[in-house]
Design a protein around this motif. Structure first.
Motif, PDB file in Angstrom:
ATOM      1  N   ARG A 158       3.797   3.869  10.976  1.00 51.63           N
ATOM      2  CA  ARG A 158       2.522   3.808  10.258  1.00 51.63           C
ATOM      3  C   ARG A 158       1.426   4.160  11.253  1.00 51.63           C
ATOM      4  O   ARG A 158       1.268   3.500  12.286  1.00 51.63           O
ATOM      5  CB  ARG A 158       2.319   2.421   9.673  1.00 51.63           C
ATOM      6  CG  ARG A 158       1.129   2.305   8.749  1.00 51.63           C
ATOM      7  CD  ARG A 158       1.461   1.397   7.592  1.00 51.63           C
ATOM      8  NE  ARG A 158       2.538   1.934   6.757  1.00 51.63           N
ATOM      9  CZ  ARG A 158       3.107   1.262   5.760  1.00 51.63           C
ATOM     10  NH1 ARG A 158       2.708   0.040   5.477  1.00 51.63           N
ATOM     11  NH2 ARG A 158       4.063   1.818   5.031  1.00 51.63           N
ATOM     12  N   MET A 166       0.843  -1.192   0.000  1.00 58.25           N
ATOM     13  CA  MET A 166       0.000   0.000   0.000  1.00 58.25           C
ATOM     14  C   MET A 166       0.882   1.248   0.000  1.00 58.25           C
ATOM     15  O   MET A 166       1.790   1.388   0.815  1.00 58.25           O
ATOM     16  CB  MET A 166      -0.913   0.010   1.240  1.00 58.25           C
ATOM     17  CG  MET A 166      -1.805   1.235   1.318  1.00 58.25           C
ATOM     18  SD  MET A 166      -2.750   1.292   2.874  1.00 58.25           S
ATOM     19  CE  MET A 166      -3.711  -0.218   2.732  1.00 58.25           C
ATOM     20  N   ILE A 167       0.650   2.138  -0.953  1.00 62.18           N
ATOM     21  CA  ILE A 167       1.412   3.375  -1.043  1.00 62.18           C
ATOM     22  C   ILE A 167       0.707   4.438  -0.205  1.00 62.18           C
ATOM     23  O   ILE A 167      -0.418   4.852  -0.508  1.00 62.18           O
ATOM     24  CB  ILE A 167       1.550   3.851  -2.495  1.00 62.18           C
ATOM     25  CG1 ILE A 167       2.322   2.800  -3.303  1.00 62.18           C
ATOM     26  CG2 ILE A 167       2.246   5.193  -2.562  1.00 62.18           C
ATOM     27  CD1 ILE A 167       2.458   3.153  -4.764  1.00 62.18           C
ATOM     28  N   LEU A 168       1.361   4.862   0.861  1.00 58.08           N
ATOM     29  CA  LEU A 168       0.786   5.831   1.787  1.00 58.08           C
ATOM     30  C   LEU A 168       1.552   7.149   1.721  1.00 58.08           C
ATOM     31  O   LEU A 168       2.763   7.160   1.467  1.00 58.08           O
ATOM     32  CB  LEU A 168       0.837   5.295   3.214  1.00 58.08           C
ATOM     33  CG  LEU A 168       0.047   4.010   3.482  1.00 58.08           C
ATOM     34  CD1 LEU A 168       0.308   3.533   4.898  1.00 58.08           C
ATOM     35  CD2 LEU A 168      -1.445   4.233   3.243  1.00 58.08           C
ATOM     36  N   GLU A 224      15.071  11.270  -5.331  1.00 56.97           N
ATOM     37  CA  GLU A 224      14.056  10.250  -5.575  1.00 56.97           C
ATOM     38  C   GLU A 224      14.690   8.885  -5.829  1.00 56.97           C
ATOM     39  O   GLU A 224      14.111   7.851  -5.506  1.00 56.97           O
ATOM     40  CB  GLU A 224      13.186  10.653  -6.770  1.00 56.97           C
ATOM     41  CG  GLU A 224      12.330  11.886  -6.500  1.00 56.97           C
ATOM     42  CD  GLU A 224      11.608  12.372  -7.742  1.00 56.97           C
ATOM     43  OE1 GLU A 224      11.821  11.772  -8.818  1.00 56.97           O
ATOM     44  OE2 GLU A 224      10.840  13.339  -7.637  1.00 56.97           O
ATOM     45  N   GLN A 251       8.027  13.074  -1.503  1.00 56.58           N
ATOM     46  CA  GLN A 251       7.357  12.571  -2.694  1.00 56.58           C
ATOM     47  C   GLN A 251       7.725  11.118  -2.967  1.00 56.58           C
ATOM     48  O   GLN A 251       6.885  10.312  -3.388  1.00 56.58           O
ATOM     49  CB  GLN A 251       7.720  13.433  -3.904  1.00 56.58           C
ATOM     50  CG  GLN A 251       7.102  12.985  -5.223  1.00 56.58           C
ATOM     51  CD  GLN A 251       5.597  13.120  -5.224  1.00 56.58           C
ATOM     52  OE1 GLN A 251       5.057  14.039  -4.633  1.00 56.58           O
ATOM     53  NE2 GLN A 251       4.904  12.195  -5.887  1.00 56.58           N
ATOM     54  N   SER A 252       8.980  10.774  -2.712  1.00 53.97           N
ATOM     55  CA  SER A 252       9.450   9.410  -2.964  1.00 53.97           C
ATOM     56  C   SER A 252       9.296   8.510  -1.746  1.00 53.97           C
ATOM     57  O   SER A 252       9.783   7.380  -1.749  1.00 53.97           O
ATOM     58  CB  SER A 252      10.908   9.429  -3.434  1.00 53.97           C
ATOM     59  OG  SER A 252      11.733  10.151  -2.530  1.00 53.97           O
ATOM     60  N   ARG A 253       8.661   9.016  -0.676  1.00 56.78           N
ATOM     61  CA  ARG A 253       8.298   8.249   0.511  1.00 56.78           C
ATOM     62  C   ARG A 253       9.508   7.710   1.255  1.00 56.78           C
ATOM     63  O   ARG A 253       9.490   6.612   1.798  1.00 56.78           O
ATOM     64  CB  ARG A 253       7.351   7.092   0.135  1.00 56.78           C
ATOM     65  CG  ARG A 253       6.082   7.522  -0.556  1.00 56.78           C
ATOM     66  CD  ARG A 253       5.142   6.360  -0.814  1.00 56.78           C
ATOM     67  NE  ARG A 253       4.637   5.811   0.453  1.00 56.78           N
ATOM     68  CZ  ARG A 253       5.018   4.660   0.953  1.00 56.78           C
ATOM     69  NH1 ARG A 253       5.932   3.931   0.358  1.00 56.78           N
ATOM     70  NH2 ARG A 253       4.519   4.224   2.090  1.00 56.78           N
ATOM     71  N   ARG A 254      10.567   8.481   1.297  1.00 50.67           N
ATOM     72  CA  ARG A 254      11.773   8.030   1.970  1.00 50.67           C
ATOM     73  C   ARG A 254      11.678   8.226   3.483  1.00 50.67           C
ATOM     74  O   ARG A 254      11.132   9.227   3.963  1.00 50.67           O
ATOM     75  CB  ARG A 254      12.993   8.783   1.439  1.00 50.67           C
ATOM     76  CG  ARG A 254      13.355   8.427   0.024  1.00 50.67           C
ATOM     77  CD  ARG A 254      14.593   9.143  -0.450  1.00 50.67           C
ATOM     78  NE  ARG A 254      15.751   8.899   0.417  1.00 50.67           N
ATOM     79  CZ  ARG A 254      16.996   9.226   0.101  1.00 50.67           C
ATOM     80  NH1 ARG A 254      17.233   9.823  -1.059  1.00 50.67           N
ATOM     81  NH2 ARG A 254      17.984   8.971   0.925  1.00 50.67           N
ATOM     82  N   ASP A 290       2.124   7.610   6.899  1.00 51.07           N
ATOM     83  CA  ASP A 290       3.421   7.327   7.501  1.00 51.07           C
ATOM     84  C   ASP A 290       4.040   8.609   8.034  1.00 51.07           C
ATOM     85  O   ASP A 290       4.066   9.628   7.330  1.00 51.07           O
ATOM     86  CB  ASP A 290       4.379   6.710   6.478  1.00 51.07           C
ATOM     87  CG  ASP A 290       4.078   5.255   6.186  1.00 51.07           C
ATOM     88  OD1 ASP A 290       3.267   4.664   6.917  1.00 51.07           O
ATOM     89  OD2 ASP A 290       4.655   4.711   5.228  1.00 51.07           O
ATOM     90  N   SER A 344      11.845  -0.147   1.719  1.00 45.94           N
ATOM     91  CA  SER A 344      12.061   1.200   1.197  1.00 45.94           C
ATOM     92  C   SER A 344      13.201   1.874   1.944  1.00 45.94           C
ATOM     93  O   SER A 344      13.647   1.409   2.995  1.00 45.94           O
ATOM     94  CB  SER A 344      10.784   2.025   1.344  1.00 45.94           C
ATOM     95  OG  SER A 344       9.698   1.412   0.701  1.00 45.94           O
TER      96      SER A 344
END
Length: 260
Positions: free
Chosen positions: A57, A1-3, A106, A146-149, A47, A259
């Motif tokens: 999370r 799931m992309i949060l 990214e 943006q890249s969820r780091r 997140d 990730s």
């Protein structure tokens, strides 16, 4: 799931002190973005990261215009990869340096250093120095989100070629430097064999006018190696990200199951 990812800043409890089941709140700009722009509300999951590898999370339990309350559902700590990458990006005209930095973040770069190369048309002098530094800081933050780091890159101070030569010389075996040069005889894949044991590999990218012969000689004498990317010459905006993407596959960065 992309949060969606938000930074757990000083407006909320320290993330490293929160365990699963505990509650907290986030206020200010990050919360306004979550509630106003992302349209998140009670029951939604997101997140929270600390930028140092910790990802919580969380489920929103209540919200207002510029705040939300949350409960921790899961706690993850994401280690840095064995091989990390740095980008030493020459200041370039037309925003190409900023394009390079954004893409590099990214793609997983750990360190970014702006470089006032001899042929850089853009210069950070006087009040431009502080403005440029702040702009790049904001750019890194936005690209990391943006890249969820969870591990956010570090921005180093602006350097000139003399100081960069000193940095290269002081790098030692743990830090290696590759100057991307379209005239180099060694392709990037072969250069990787020379630096693969280093913990940090810095990619040096020149401005649109290229790196001067004097700078190249100085960097090589200090310990850098030169490498070419491929059969074509890439612009300053794409050379660094292309190299990071290529070495990311070779180094195993792209094979990680978790990730950054």
């Amino acid at each position: 799931m992309i949060l969606p990812v938000f930074l757990g800043d000083c407006s909320c409890p320290p993330l490293n002190e929160l365990e699963v089941g505990q509650v907290g709140s986030l206020n200010g700009a990050e919360a306004r973005h979550a509630i106003g722009s992302q349209r998140l509300g009670s029951g939604d999951v997101l997140d929270l990261v600390d930028g140092k590898g910790l990802r919580l999370r969380c489920k929103i339990t209540a919200s207002g215009k510029d705040y939300f309350e949350f409960q921790v559902q899961q706690r993850l700590h994401l280690p840095l990869p064995r091989t990390q990458f740095g980008l030493i990006q020459a200041l370039s005209k037309g925003g190409r340096d900023e394009q390079a930095v954004e893409s590099a973040v990214e793609l997983g770069v750990s360190i970014v250093r702006p470089w006032a190369a001899k042929r850089s048309i853009v210069q950070w002098k006087g009040t431009k120095l502080q403005r440029g530094q702040k702009k790049w800081e904001a750019l890194l933050k936005a690209a990391a989100k943006q890249s969820r780091r969870a591990n956010w890159p570090q921005l180093e101070p602006l350097t000139d070629s003399v100081t960069l030569t000193e940095i290269i010389a002081a790098g030692g075996s743990d830090q290696r430097f590759i100057l991307l040069d379209p005239d180099a005889s060694v392709p990037l894949a072969k250069a990787w064999e020379q630096v693969s044991q280093a913990k940090m590999i810095h990619l040096i990218v020149g401005p649109e006018g290229g790196v001067s012969a004097e700078e190249t000689t100085q960097f090589i004498a200090a310990g850098a190696i030169t490498a070419r990317l491929g059969p074509t010459v890439l612009r300053s905006s794409s050379a660094g990200p292309a190299a990071i993407a290529a070495l990311g596959l070779t180094s195993g960065l792209w094979n990680r199951e978790e990730s950054l």
